[in-house]
Design an enzyme around this catalytic site. Structure first.
Site, PDB file in Angstrom:
ATOM      1  N   GLU A   1       2.311   1.663  -3.498  1.00  0.00           N
ATOM      2  CA  GLU A   1       1.304   2.027  -4.496  1.00  0.00           C
ATOM      3  C   GLU A   1       0.899   3.486  -4.389  1.00  0.00           C
ATOM      4  OE1 GLU A   1      -0.992  -2.306  -5.019  1.00  0.00           O
ATOM      5  OE2 GLU A   1      -2.006  -0.602  -4.070  1.00  0.00           O
ATOM      6  N   GLU A   2       0.747   3.992  -3.175  1.00  0.00           N
ATOM      7  CA  GLU A   2       0.220   5.342  -2.996  1.00  0.00           C
ATOM      8  C   GLU A   2       1.295   6.420  -3.020  1.00  0.00           C
ATOM      9  OE1 GLU A   2      -2.365   5.734   0.335  1.00  0.00           O
ATOM     10  OE2 GLU A   2      -3.690   4.088  -0.288  1.00  0.00           O
TER      11      GLU A   2
ATOM     12  N   GLU B   1       0.820  -1.215   0.000  1.00  0.00           N
ATOM     13  CA  GLU B   1       0.000   0.000   0.000  1.00  0.00           C
ATOM     14  C   GLU B   1       0.857   1.270   0.000  1.00  0.00           C
ATOM     15  OE1 GLU B   1      -3.050   0.692  -0.448  1.00  0.00           O
ATOM     16  OE2 GLU B   1      -3.892  -1.323  -0.481  1.00  0.00           O
TER      17      GLU B   1
END
Length: 349
Positions: free
Chosen positions: A223-224, A220
């Site tokens: 990805e962000e 996460e």
């Protein structure tokens, strides 16, 4: 040769003839000795001979019997495998018209009932969606759905249904990433609940199927924000909250009536370069921890305030979180992560 013989029931021959005609004698060589031959004299002086018994074809060494049972076809059944709880699992694959399917389904359920089976699981791929209606009309109901199939179930015995319900929880993950400057990696989202709120939050997401919680947290963040090469602080410490002496975040009816479990992983980056994801992220930055904690949104919500306080205590060495410890089980060859306070356990031992 037998098919060429005349139909001789009853067979008639002359009363003056004491021997059976040659053609009949030759034919009788193909008749089993177990048959019954009855001779009666008719009013015209002829002898009527009746042969009673199933026709048997003879060879020099064997006798093959043709009976009605040889022509009876067994009913077709759905191919199935047994589960561990006296049930059966059917994975449909081949196309089938609804009428034929219903006949085979009924025969199969009758067969399974005789075997003492209980639950029936039918996995229906998306290209056989036309069979959903016939299944529902036969008493099946939905259990769960995935992108490529629908699972329907049925309970055979007239007892309480013990088929387990579908998964009840969704698992969420939050990544609290802090660098050596006591700065926290935060983002602003351009979609969802926080869109346009101006709130800076740490990266969050949902654990994928088959994904470990600690792996999901790293994914996460990457990805962000594009930040990778993360390490634990000082090990993968999870603020995992299932009991009264740790923060607990379990909610209900949060996502299509599913319950939600939320895990927070605190990590340290080996690099600080940010490359934000444009699809869901409006902005990302490194923010001083005190500035993050002072946000009205954080102070207003007890959950976020507790998480902030726990992270602060962890930074100062006053709090020990849970660690992801790789382990195994005698029930499977797979590796598992057990989340526990490894430091406290080590000290106690």
């Amino acid at each position: 040769m037998l098919r060429s013989l005349p139909k001789l029931s009853p067979l008639l021959c002359s009363a003056r003839t004491t021997n059976i005609p040659r053609f009949l004698a030759n034919s009788l060589r193909f008749v089993s000795s177990a048959q019954t031959i009855t001779r009666t004299k008719t009013s015209t002086g002829r002898i009527a001979m009746t042969i009673r018994s199933p026709i048997r074809l003879m060879s020099s060494s064997t006798v093959s019997s043709i009976t009605a049972e040889d022509h009876v076809q067994q009913p077709k059944l759905l191919k199935s495998t047994d589960d561990d709880h006296d049930g059966v699992i059917v994975e449909m694959d081949q196309p089938m018209d609804a009428a034929t399917f219903v006949l085979i389904l009924r025969s199969s359920i009758s067969h399974w009932k005789q075997l003492g089976k209980k639950g029936v699981w039918i996995k229906l791929p998306i290209h056989l969606a036309s069979l959903v209606e016939p299944l529902v009309k036969e008493g099946f109901w939905y259990h769960h759905a995935e992108p490529k199939y629908l699972m329907l179930v049925y309970w055979i015995p007239e007892t309480a249904n013990t088929i387990p319900v579908n998964a009840t929880h969704r698992v969420g993950i939050g990544a609290f990433v802090m660098n050596e400057k006591r700065e926290v990696l935060v983002v602003q989202e351009n979609s969802g609940h926080f869109r346009g709120s101006g709130v800076w939050k740490f990266p969050t997401g949902v654990v994928d199927q088959g994904e470990d919680i600690c792996v999901a947290a790293v994914r996460e963040v990457k990805e962000e924000t594009g930040v990778s090469n993360l390490v634990a602080l000082p090990i993968k410490s999870f603020l995992y909250f299932p009991s009264e002496y740790l923060i607990n975040r379990q909610s209900h009816k949060s996502f299509f009536d599913k319950s939600d479990l939320f895990f927070v992983c605190m990590m340290r980056p080996l690099s600080s370069d940010i490359q934000k994801q444009r699809l869901e992220i409006e902005a990302s930055r490194w923010m001083p921890f005190e500035e993050y904690s002072a946000q009205p949104f954080v102070q207003k919500h007890d959950l976020l305030k507790y998480i902030s306080d726990v992270c602060s205590a962890k930074i100062d060495g006053q709090y020990s979180g849970y660690s992801a410890v790789s382990t195994s089980s005698s029930f499977s060859d797979q590796k598992y992560y057990l989340y526990l306070n490894a430091g406290a356990l080590k000290s106690s031992l």
